[in-house]
Design a protein around this motif. Structure first.
Motif, PDB file in Angstrom:
ATOM      1  N   UNK A   1       0.813  -1.197   0.000  1.00 32.44           N
ATOM      2  CA  UNK A   1       0.000   0.000   0.000  1.00 32.44           C
ATOM      3  C   UNK A   1       0.862   1.269   0.000  1.00 32.44           C
ATOM      4  N   UNK A   2       1.950   1.217   0.790  1.00 33.66           N
ATOM      5  CA  UNK A   2       2.828   2.385   0.854  1.00 33.66           C
ATOM      6  C   UNK A   2       3.482   2.635  -0.495  1.00 33.66           C
ATOM      7  N   UNK A   3       3.940   1.559  -1.139  1.00 33.90           N
ATOM      8  CA  UNK A   3       4.583   1.699  -2.450  1.00 33.90           C
ATOM      9  C   UNK A   3       3.601   2.254  -3.480  1.00 33.90           C
ATOM     10  N   UNK A   4       2.367   1.767  -3.447  1.00 32.82           N
ATOM     11  CA  UNK A   4       1.361   2.289  -4.373  1.00 32.82           C
ATOM     12  C   UNK A   4       1.094   3.769  -4.117  1.00 32.82           C
ATOM     13  N   UNK A   5       1.079   4.153  -2.844  1.00 29.23           N
ATOM     14  CA  UNK A   5       0.898   5.555  -2.507  1.00 29.23           C
ATOM     15  C   UNK A   5       2.030   6.413  -3.027  1.00 29.23           C
ATOM     16  N   UNK A   6       3.254   5.911  -2.885  1.00 30.37           N
ATOM     17  CA  UNK A   6       4.423   6.649  -3.380  1.00 30.37           C
ATOM     18  C   UNK A   6       4.391   6.772  -4.891  1.00 30.37           C
ATOM     19  N   UNK A   7       4.007   5.688  -5.574  1.00 38.37           N
ATOM     20  CA  UNK A   7       3.907   5.740  -7.035  1.00 38.37           C
ATOM     21  C   UNK A   7       2.838   6.736  -7.475  1.00 38.37           C
ATOM     22  N   UNK A   8       1.729   6.753  -6.756  1.00 39.77           N
ATOM     23  CA  UNK A   8       0.669   7.709  -7.069  1.00 39.77           C
ATOM     24  C   UNK A   8       1.143   9.140  -6.910  1.00 39.77           C
TER      25      UNK A   8
END
Length: 75
Positions: A1-8
């Motif tokens: 979830x954190x990685x997806x947030x960073x990518x977003x």
């Protein structure tokens, strides 16, 4: 979830940079054209139909590519 947030977040930053670059280019492009308005006709825009003779897309794309080629190191 954190990685997806960073990518977003990274995607949003990139999209903002692209939007700002296009707006800066359009200000220069319009300096001598003096259009009262330059509108987007992308999906979801309020423009449903327009006179094709008013379409400056091809000219803008050519000039935008030239602008990018000379400014890409600063973008």
């Amino acid at each position: 979830d954190q990685l997806l947030g960073e990518l977003g977040e990274e995607e949003q930053v990139m999209m903002n940079r692209i939007f700002n670059s296009i707006n800066e280019f359009l200000k220069e492009f319009n300096a001598d054209k003096k259009y009262g308005m330059i509108i987007s006709t992308s999906a979801g825009s309020p423009v449903m139909i327009a006179d094709p003779s008013l379409n400056i897309t091809d000219e803008v794309v050519v000039k935008l590519n030239q602008y990018y080629a000379t400014h890409k190191e600063n973008l």
